[in-house]
Design an enzyme around this catalytic site. Structure first.
Site, PDB file in Angstrom:
ATOM      1  CB  THR A 126      -0.905  -0.004   1.246  1.00  0.00           C
ATOM      2  OG1 THR A 126      -1.643  -1.228   1.261  1.00  0.00           O
ATOM      3  CG2 THR A 126      -1.862   1.166   1.273  1.00  0.00           C
ATOM      4  CD  GLU A 365      -3.958  -9.631   4.348  1.00  0.00           C
ATOM      5  OE1 GLU A 365      -4.078 -10.436   3.410  1.00  0.00           O
ATOM      6  OE2 GLU A 365      -3.141  -9.742   5.254  1.00  0.00           O
TER       7      GLU A 365
HETATM    8  C1  FAD Z   1      -4.404  -1.711  10.491  1.00  0.00           C
HETATM    9  C2  FAD Z   1      -3.982  -1.785   9.052  1.00  0.00           C
HETATM   10  C3  FAD Z   1      -2.899  -2.566   8.698  1.00  0.00           C
HETATM   11  C4  FAD Z   1      -2.473  -2.634   7.370  1.00  0.00           C
HETATM   12  N1  FAD Z   1      -1.354  -3.360   7.052  1.00  0.00           N
HETATM   13  C5  FAD Z   1      -0.889  -3.351   5.773  1.00  0.00           C
HETATM   14  C6  FAD Z   1       0.336  -4.021   5.444  1.00  0.00           C
HETATM   15  O1  FAD Z   1       0.961  -4.663   6.291  1.00  0.00           O
HETATM   16  N2  FAD Z   1       0.796  -3.923   4.170  1.00  0.00           N
HETATM   17  C7  FAD Z   1       0.143  -3.228   3.209  1.00  0.00           C
HETATM   18  O2  FAD Z   1       0.635  -3.174   2.077  1.00  0.00           O
HETATM   19  N3  FAD Z   1      -1.025  -2.574   3.487  1.00  0.00           N
HETATM   20  C8  FAD Z   1      -1.551  -2.623   4.743  1.00  0.00           C
HETATM   21  N4  FAD Z   1      -2.719  -1.948   5.057  1.00  0.00           N
HETATM   22  C9  FAD Z   1      -3.377  -1.163   4.015  1.00  0.00           C
HETATM   23  C10 FAD Z   1      -4.643  -1.811   3.488  1.00  0.00           C
HETATM   24  O3  FAD Z   1      -4.355  -2.971   2.772  1.00  0.00           O
HETATM   25  C11 FAD Z   1      -5.393  -0.758   2.665  1.00  0.00           C
HETATM   26  O4  FAD Z   1      -5.868   0.201   3.578  1.00  0.00           O
HETATM   27  C12 FAD Z   1      -6.545  -1.348   1.866  1.00  0.00           C
HETATM   28  O5  FAD Z   1      -6.064  -2.097   0.779  1.00  0.00           O
HETATM   29  C13 FAD Z   1      -7.502  -0.288   1.337  1.00  0.00           C
HETATM   30  O6  FAD Z   1      -6.812   0.716   0.686  1.00  0.00           O
HETATM   31  P1  FAD Z   1      -7.079   2.263   1.079  1.00  0.00           P
HETATM   32  O7  FAD Z   1      -7.045   2.385   2.544  1.00  0.00           O
HETATM   33  O8  FAD Z   1      -6.148   3.079   0.261  1.00  0.00           O
HETATM   34  O9  FAD Z   1      -8.571   2.515   0.618  1.00  0.00           O
HETATM   35  P2  FAD Z   1      -9.069   2.870  -0.869  1.00  0.00           P
HETATM   36  O10 FAD Z   1      -8.582   1.861  -1.819  1.00  0.00           O
HETATM   37  O11 FAD Z   1      -8.777   4.296  -1.137  1.00  0.00           O
HETATM   38  O12 FAD Z   1     -10.633   2.694  -0.686  1.00  0.00           O
HETATM   39  C14 FAD Z   1     -11.450   3.674  -0.028  1.00  0.00           C
HETATM   40  C15 FAD Z   1     -12.900   3.204  -0.093  1.00  0.00           C
HETATM   41  O13 FAD Z   1     -13.307   3.091  -1.474  1.00  0.00           O
HETATM   42  C16 FAD Z   1     -13.773   1.772  -1.719  1.00  0.00           C
HETATM   43  N5  FAD Z   1     -13.392   1.364  -3.076  1.00  0.00           N
HETATM   44  C17 FAD Z   1     -12.182   1.436  -3.681  1.00  0.00           C
HETATM   45  N6  FAD Z   1     -12.241   0.938  -4.919  1.00  0.00           N
HETATM   46  C18 FAD Z   1     -13.515   0.520  -5.105  1.00  0.00           C
HETATM   47  C19 FAD Z   1     -14.221  -0.086  -6.183  1.00  0.00           C
HETATM   48  N7  FAD Z   1     -13.596  -0.431  -7.323  1.00  0.00           N
HETATM   49  N8  FAD Z   1     -15.529  -0.360  -6.013  1.00  0.00           N
HETATM   50  C20 FAD Z   1     -16.185  -0.067  -4.846  1.00  0.00           C
HETATM   51  N9  FAD Z   1     -15.561   0.516  -3.789  1.00  0.00           N
HETATM   52  C21 FAD Z   1     -14.264   0.805  -3.932  1.00  0.00           C
HETATM   53  C22 FAD Z   1     -13.078   0.891  -0.686  1.00  0.00           C
HETATM   54  O14 FAD Z   1     -13.775  -0.337  -0.497  1.00  0.00           O
HETATM   55  C23 FAD Z   1     -13.097   1.802   0.517  1.00  0.00           C
HETATM   56  O15 FAD Z   1     -14.343   1.719   1.140  1.00  0.00           O
HETATM   57  C24 FAD Z   1      -3.185  -1.900   6.377  1.00  0.00           C
HETATM   58  C25 FAD Z   1      -4.303  -1.146   6.736  1.00  0.00           C
HETATM   59  C26 FAD Z   1      -4.713  -1.090   8.052  1.00  0.00           C
HETATM   60  C27 FAD Z   1      -5.903  -0.261   8.408  1.00  0.00           C
END
Ligand code: FAD
Length: 402
Positions: A126, A365
């Site tokens: 991410t 995930e």
């Molecule tokens: C506690 C924690 C630990 C984590 N650990 C790791 C880690 O170890 N390694 C790592 O790489 N990442 C990690 N992450 C990151 C995590 O994988 C991402 O937060 C996640 O993939 C979502 O990405 P984003 O937060 O950028 O949300 P976004 O992708 O920006 O999404 C925002 C909202 O839009 C929605 N959305 C996006 N695209 C679509 C679509 N096509 N259709 C409908 N809805 C959509 C999503 O469902 C969400 O509700 C962690 C996150 C947290 C909170």
């Protein structure tokens, strides 16, 4: 069809149950309040063999099967999600990827120390501008002689400040017509010059765990540390998620169990209108729903583990298990607070922590929305899993334990 756990499964389950109940349960509330991971957790998990549970003995692991990994995650998360997160990143997203994709030399060099718990591993996918949309990754790895020069920043990385190794996905070909094809994966040693790390503070949940960021400024990564082929980074990352999501599904199942156990206990203790609240049918309804969720979530993750054991592709089944269990654990935690009334709203009881912890897993995930898109995609015939160059090997006890 055989639903029974083996003697080895029960031994692993009991070992982890005893560890978390005796050593973690008494201190977890305080660690959550202090927002830090207790220093003994990672070395102790290494000492108990948990950090290499399903890795073959020849690579420093315990030689157990993938169902054992699920059982470990369930038991860990009954006490706190932060312990299961360790398994998701160290094992599911990193070590299992090395086992699946790395060369023999890379396995000896990186996987062995990870499985023995001498090195802690994390997963850097991410970025601030690329979460669900992995193809938007902008971190770059430019080839220079026998090395790659890595630049960029990874956000929301579990164990960022605790890990020694990170599996990082970066762009090696900015010209690729399909941006998915321009990504590659690297095992980055976090003590390399140009790497900085930090913690993210003020999180809603997994406060007794570590979540942070990784920054790379002109970091020299030897070509020998590239995992898989150039351009294979997206496929590797997605296969990592098949394993990480399995651990999240199993863990969320444990969280549902924790909510159920806490709710049953309290429903017997608390009295209202002249009887214990468990005698009121609306309280029973909430408890019945937790029982239903727990059994369904458990069967879904065990099926995914069984498929992994057999070497069957399980992207659809693992996604379903993860989506179902994490949504259900959030609902179970919310209802567990409701059953506890005002007391559930304070940290005197564990259920408020369960709710805060459960929300993260609905986001990481693959958010619930992404899993819904995947499931609809399979059902509608829009989505199909292509065969991978390196599949996760089927469990073979003679090879694993040799
Ligand atoms: C506690 C924690 C630990 C984590 N650990 C790791 C880690 O170890 N390694 C790592 O790489 N990442 C990690 N992450 C990151 C995590 O994988 C991402 O937060 C996640 O993939 C979502 O990405 P984003 O937060 O950028 O949300 P976004 O992708 O920006 O999404 C925002 C909202 O839009 C929605 N959305 C996006 N695209 C679509 C679509 N096509 N259709 C409908 N809805 C959509 C999503 O469902 C969400 O509700 C962690 C996150 C947290 C909170």
């Amino acid at each position: 069809m055989d639903f029974a756990l083996t003697e080895e499964h029960r031994m692993v389950q009991n070992m982890v149950r005893e560890f978390v109940q005796k050593e973690v349960s008494p201190i977890i509330k305080e660690q959550d309040r202090k927002q830090e991971m207790a220093a003994f957790i990672l070395p102790r998990m290494g000492e108990l063999g948990i950090l290499g549970i399903c890795i073959p003995v020849r690579y420093g692991g315990q030689g157990m099967d993938y169902i054992s990994l699920g059982l470990v995650c369930e038991e860990l998360e009954v006490v706190d999600s932060s312990l299961r997160v360790v398994m998701s990143v160290h094992m599911g997203l990193n070590s299992m990827a090395l086992f699946q994709w790395a060369t023999e030399e890379q396995k000896q060099r990186f996987l062995g120390p990870q499985a023995r718990g001498e090195r802690i591993a994390c997963f850097g996918l991410t970025e601030s501008g690329a979460g669900s949309d992995v193809a938007a990754i902008t971190s770059s790895a430019r080839k220079q002689g026998g090395d790659y020069i890595l630049n960029g920043e990874k956000m929301w990385i579990s164990l960022a400040t605790k890990a020694h190794h990170a599996l990082v996905v970066a762009r090696t070909n900015p010209e690729a017509a399909d941006p998915h094809e321009g990504l590659s994966a690297f095992l980055v040693e976090l003590n390399s010059p140009g790497v900085t790390t930090g913690d993210i503070h003020g999180k809603l949940g997994v406060r007794a765990g570590s979540t942070g960021w990784l920054a790379f400024q002109d970091v020299r990564v030897p070509a020998a540390s590239r995992i898989g082929e150039e351009g294979e980074g997206f496929r590797i990352a997605m296969s990592c998620l098949d394993n990480g999501r399995f651990t999240v599904a199993a863990g969320a199942t444990g969280l549902i169990r924790a909510c159920l156990e806490a709710s049953v206990r309290y429903a017997h203790e608390r009295r209202a209108f002249g009887k214990e609240i468990g005698k009121h049918q609306l309280v029973q309804q909430k408890i019945a729903r937790m029982v239903q969720s727990y059994d369904a979530a458990r069967l879904l993750y065990l099926r995914a583990g069984w498929m992994k054991n057999r070497g069957m592709r399980n992207t659809r089944e693992t996604s379903l298990a993860k989506w179902f269990a994490t949504d259900a654990s959030f609902e179970a935690a919310s209802e567990a607070i409701q059953i506890h009334g005002a007391y559930g709203y304070s940290d005197e009881y564990d259920v408020e922590r369960y709710l805060r912890n459960s929300k993260g897993a609905v986001i990481y995930e693959g958010t619930s929305e992404i899993h819904q898109l995947m499931q609809a995609g399979y059902a509608l015939g829009y989505r199909e899993d292509a065969t991978l160059r390196c599949e996760l090997p089927a469990y073979d006890p003679s090879y694993w334990q040799e």
